[in-house]
Design a protein around this motif. Structure first.
Motif, PDB file in Angstrom:
ATOM      1  N   ASP A 166      22.725  46.067  25.455  1.00 17.82           N
ATOM      2  CA  ASP A 166      22.997  47.194  26.336  1.00 17.82           C
ATOM      3  C   ASP A 166      24.430  47.155  26.848  1.00 17.82           C
ATOM      4  O   ASP A 166      25.100  46.128  26.804  1.00 17.82           O
ATOM      5  N   PHE A 167      24.895  48.297  27.365  1.00 23.74           N
ATOM      6  CA  PHE A 167      26.187  48.337  28.044  1.00 23.74           C
ATOM      7  C   PHE A 167      26.127  47.504  29.326  1.00 23.74           C
ATOM      8  O   PHE A 167      25.062  47.418  29.941  1.00 23.74           O
ATOM      9  N   PRO A 168      27.259  46.924  29.742  1.00 24.18           N
ATOM     10  CA  PRO A 168      28.564  46.935  29.087  1.00 24.18           C
ATOM     11  C   PRO A 168      28.610  46.000  27.883  1.00 24.18           C
ATOM     12  O   PRO A 168      27.908  44.982  27.847  1.00 24.18           O
ATOM     13  N   LEU A 169      29.455  46.353  26.923  1.00 28.30           N
ATOM     14  CA  LEU A 169      29.663  45.565  25.719  1.00 28.30           C
ATOM     15  C   LEU A 169      31.113  45.102  25.674  1.00 28.30           C
ATOM     16  O   LEU A 169      31.970  45.595  26.397  1.00 28.30           O
ATOM     17  N   VAL A 170      31.386  44.148  24.807  1.00 35.47           N
ATOM     18  CA  VAL A 170      32.761  43.731  24.527  1.00 35.47           C
ATOM     19  C   VAL A 170      33.012  43.950  23.041  1.00 35.47           C
ATOM     20  O   VAL A 170      32.204  43.541  22.204  1.00 35.47           O
TER      21      VAL A 170
ATOM     22  N   VAL B  43      33.451  47.868  26.811  1.00 30.56           N
ATOM     23  CA  VAL B  43      32.964  49.219  26.554  1.00 30.56           C
ATOM     24  C   VAL B  43      31.812  49.473  27.519  1.00 30.56           C
ATOM     25  O   VAL B  43      30.790  48.795  27.475  1.00 30.56           O
ATOM     26  N   ARG B  44      31.988  50.497  28.373  1.00 32.80           N
ATOM     27  CA  ARG B  44      31.033  50.720  29.449  1.00 32.80           C
ATOM     28  C   ARG B  44      30.107  51.902  29.220  1.00 32.80           C
ATOM     29  O   ARG B  44      29.138  52.087  29.960  1.00 32.80           O
ATOM     30  N   SER B  45      30.398  52.691  28.183  1.00 28.62           N
ATOM     31  CA  SER B  45      29.591  53.889  27.940  1.00 28.62           C
ATOM     32  C   SER B  45      29.722  54.324  26.482  1.00 28.62           C
ATOM     33  O   SER B  45      30.590  53.844  25.744  1.00 28.62           O
ATOM     34  N   GLU B  46      28.870  55.266  26.088  1.00 27.43           N
ATOM     35  CA  GLU B  46      28.913  55.791  24.733  1.00 27.43           C
ATOM     36  C   GLU B  46      30.248  56.474  24.442  1.00 27.43           C
ATOM     37  O   GLU B  46      30.734  56.446  23.313  1.00 27.43           O
ATOM     38  N   ILE B  47      30.845  57.086  25.450  1.00 24.65           N
ATOM     39  CA  ILE B  47      32.115  57.804  25.269  1.00 24.65           C
ATOM     40  C   ILE B  47      33.220  56.861  24.802  1.00 24.65           C
ATOM     41  O   ILE B  47      34.071  57.222  23.983  1.00 24.65           O
TER      42      ILE B  47
ATOM     43  N   ILE C  95      41.520  36.760  34.931  1.00 21.39           N
ATOM     44  CA  ILE C  95      41.511  37.875  34.002  1.00 21.39           C
ATOM     45  C   ILE C  95      41.502  39.187  34.784  1.00 21.39           C
ATOM     46  O   ILE C  95      40.653  39.394  35.654  1.00 21.39           O
ATOM     47  N   HIS C  96      42.436  40.094  34.461  1.00 17.94           N
ATOM     48  CA  HIS C  96      42.567  41.334  35.211  1.00 17.94           C
ATOM     49  C   HIS C  96      42.758  42.536  34.281  1.00 17.94           C
ATOM     50  O   HIS C  96      42.748  42.398  33.074  1.00 17.94           O
ATOM     51  N   TYR C  97      42.919  43.711  34.875  1.00 16.28           N
ATOM     52  CA  TYR C  97      43.179  44.986  34.213  1.00 16.28           C
ATOM     53  C   TYR C  97      42.030  45.470  33.338  1.00 16.28           C
ATOM     54  O   TYR C  97      42.208  45.731  32.151  1.00 16.28           O
ATOM     55  N   PRO C  98      40.814  45.570  33.921  1.00 14.51           N
ATOM     56  CA  PRO C  98      39.704  46.129  33.145  1.00 14.51           C
ATOM     57  C   PRO C  98      40.004  47.592  32.774  1.00 14.51           C
ATOM     58  O   PRO C  98      40.731  48.274  33.498  1.00 14.51           O
ATOM     59  N   PRO C  99      39.491  48.064  31.621  1.00  7.15           N
ATOM     60  CA  PRO C  99      38.494  47.418  30.755  1.00  7.15           C
ATOM     61  C   PRO C  99      39.070  46.404  29.780  1.00  7.15           C
ATOM     62  O   PRO C  99      38.375  45.935  28.887  1.00  7.15           O
ATOM     63  N   TYR C 100      40.364  46.079  29.944  1.00  3.33           N
ATOM     64  CA  TYR C 100      40.983  45.091  29.056  1.00  3.33           C
ATOM     65  C   TYR C 100      40.871  43.706  29.678  1.00  3.33           C
ATOM     66  O   TYR C 100      40.555  43.556  30.861  1.00  3.33           O
ATOM     67  N   PHE C 101      41.130  42.687  28.894  1.00  2.80           N
ATOM     68  CA  PHE C 101      40.997  41.301  29.362  1.00  2.80           C
ATOM     69  C   PHE C 101      42.360  40.630  29.259  1.00  2.80           C
ATOM     70  O   PHE C 101      42.693  40.019  28.250  1.00  2.80           O
ATOM     71  N   ILE C 102      43.139  40.760  30.316  1.00  4.29           N
ATOM     72  CA  ILE C 102      44.495  40.226  30.325  1.00  4.29           C
ATOM     73  C   ILE C 102      44.539  39.013  31.241  1.00  4.29           C
ATOM     74  O   ILE C 102      44.297  39.120  32.446  1.00  4.29           O
ATOM     75  N   GLU C 103      44.834  37.855  30.662  1.00  2.00           N
ATOM     76  CA  GLU C 103      44.931  36.636  31.472  1.00  2.00           C
ATOM     77  C   GLU C 103      46.314  36.589  32.112  1.00  2.00           C
ATOM     78  O   GLU C 103      47.326  36.497  31.425  1.00  2.00           O
ATOM     79  N   VAL C 104      46.345  36.663  33.433  1.00  2.00           N
ATOM     80  CA  VAL C 104      47.614  36.656  34.158  1.00  2.00           C
ATOM     81  C   VAL C 104      47.934  35.276  34.729  1.00  2.00           C
ATOM     82  O   VAL C 104      49.013  35.061  35.279  1.00  2.00           O
ATOM     83  N   GLY C 105      47.016  34.338  34.565  1.00  2.81           N
ATOM     84  CA  GLY C 105      47.278  32.983  35.052  1.00  2.81           C
ATOM     85  C   GLY C 105      46.009  32.156  35.052  1.00  2.81           C
ATOM     86  O   GLY C 105      44.940  32.610  34.626  1.00  2.81           O
ATOM     87  N   HIS C 106      46.132  30.940  35.525  1.00  4.69           N
ATOM     88  CA  HIS C 106      44.989  30.037  35.598  1.00  4.69           C
ATOM     89  C   HIS C 106      45.254  29.010  36.695  1.00  4.69           C
ATOM     90  O   HIS C 106      46.410  28.753  37.055  1.00  4.69           O
ATOM     91  N   THR C 107      44.190  28.466  37.229  1.00  2.00           N
ATOM     92  CA  THR C 107      44.282  27.455  38.284  1.00  2.00           C
ATOM     93  C   THR C 107      43.649  26.164  37.787  1.00  2.00           C
ATOM     94  O   THR C 107      42.503  26.162  37.324  1.00  2.00           O
ATOM     95  N   MET C 108      44.397  25.095  37.861  1.00  2.00           N
ATOM     96  CA  MET C 108      43.918  23.797  37.384  1.00  2.00           C
ATOM     97  C   MET C 108      44.278  22.727  38.415  1.00  2.00           C
ATOM     98  O   MET C 108      45.413  22.685  38.868  1.00  2.00           O
TER      99      MET C 108
END
Length: 308
Positions: free
Chosen positions: A126-130, A145-149, A199-212
């Protein structure tokens, strides 16, 4: 590599790649060109200087590396294992066959993008899909992908971004995401870094950083590492780096991807050494050259965990 005393030969399809000025030798060869790389590697092996190792850090061309190493008898993951870790549908099937938690999925080619595909997909999940290319990196062509459109356009773009013309459609996993690095050496699996991915900027998956290091519940921490180890075993990764993108969902850990290489970007090159005082790249190069990663071994803490 130079600190370890090696003469460094760099290959890339781009004659303006940023590391070229630091190399001793540059040869223009596309990283997808396994036979071209093998031919050059044979040339180097037969030269007076010889060839100690073939290595990549943050690129998704570990299969090219393993192909050459397998042909020349150099240490690396097997070509099949590296292939398993490079093609997302192959990876998902390995996880499914071994019972390793990962999303349900569907493979689709350029000529299968139609309304019938949407119906088939919604019978499985089901939605949402990747949607993402099966063989790309850096989140290119990947989106939620959040909808049929949104569906058909997203699948079309993903297949266009694929080198082979295939995309993977999979369930979206809800939960915090982590990046875990490991080195596999001489029958041992050593986790070398554990970070939170931002990870930011939905519906895209843009890694802007990480914490370690990541700060999380110990139970969740240990479960995530356990599933990572099982996933690496399912892919057949036995000699070199392994890197997981993994989420902790309401049903526990689920693997996004496992690559047969170190993390890309700033992660393995800067964040990890600053966090741990261990040069992860150097230890990976030592393994690729058939040498003992002494610093890695001296700094690790054994845990009682079996992947059987």
């Amino acid at each position: 590599a130079k600190e370890l005393g090696y003469r460094v030969c760099v290959i890339d399809a781009d004659e303006k790649a940023v590391a070229i000025p630091f190399a001793d030798v540059f040869r223009k060869i596309d990283l997808k060109d396994k036979e071209g790389i093998l031919s050059y590697a044979r040339e180097l092996k037969n030269s007076p200087e010889g060839l100690a190792a073939v290595f990549t850090a943050g690129t998704d061309f570990s299969a090219s590396v393993s192909y050459v190493c397998e042909k020349l008898g150099l240490p690396a993951h097997s070509f099949q294992a590296a292939f398993n870790a490079s093609v997302k549908t192959q990876m998902r099937q390995c996880f499914a066959d071994a019972g390793v938690p990962s999303p349900r999925f569907l493979r689709v080619g350029k000529d299968e993008v139609s309304q019938d595909l949407l119906k088939k997909c919604l019978e499985i999940m089901d939605f949402p899909l990747v949607v993402k290319p099966v063989d790309n990196m850096g989140a290119r062509g990947c989106r939620m992908v959040r909808s049929e459109i949104e569906f058909l356009k997203a699948v079309h773009i993903a297949t266009e971004c694929s080198r082979t013309g295939y995309a993977i459609i999979e369930e979206y996993m809800e939960g915090p995401e982590y990046s875990i690095d490991a080195l596999v050496y001489n029958g041992t699996f050593t986790v070398t870094g554990f970070a939170v991915r931002h990870i930011h900027y939905p519906p895209y998956f843009i890694e802007v950083g990480h914490t370690m290091p990541a700060v999380l519940d110990k139970k969740e921490h240990d479960e995530l590492i356990s599933v990572f180890a099982l996933g690496a075993k399912a892919l057949g990764l036995t000699c070199g780096a392994a890197k997981a993108d993994i989420k902790y969902t309401k049903n526990g850990p689920m693997i996004g991807e496992i690559a047969g290489r170190l993390s890309g970007g700033y992660m393995s090159g800067w964040t990890f050494p600053y966090s741990s005082d261990l040069n992860l790249t150097k230890q990976g190069i030592l393994i690729a050259a058939g040498q003992e990663p002494a610093e890695l071994i001296a700094s690790r803490t054994p845990v009682d965990f079996a992947t059987a």
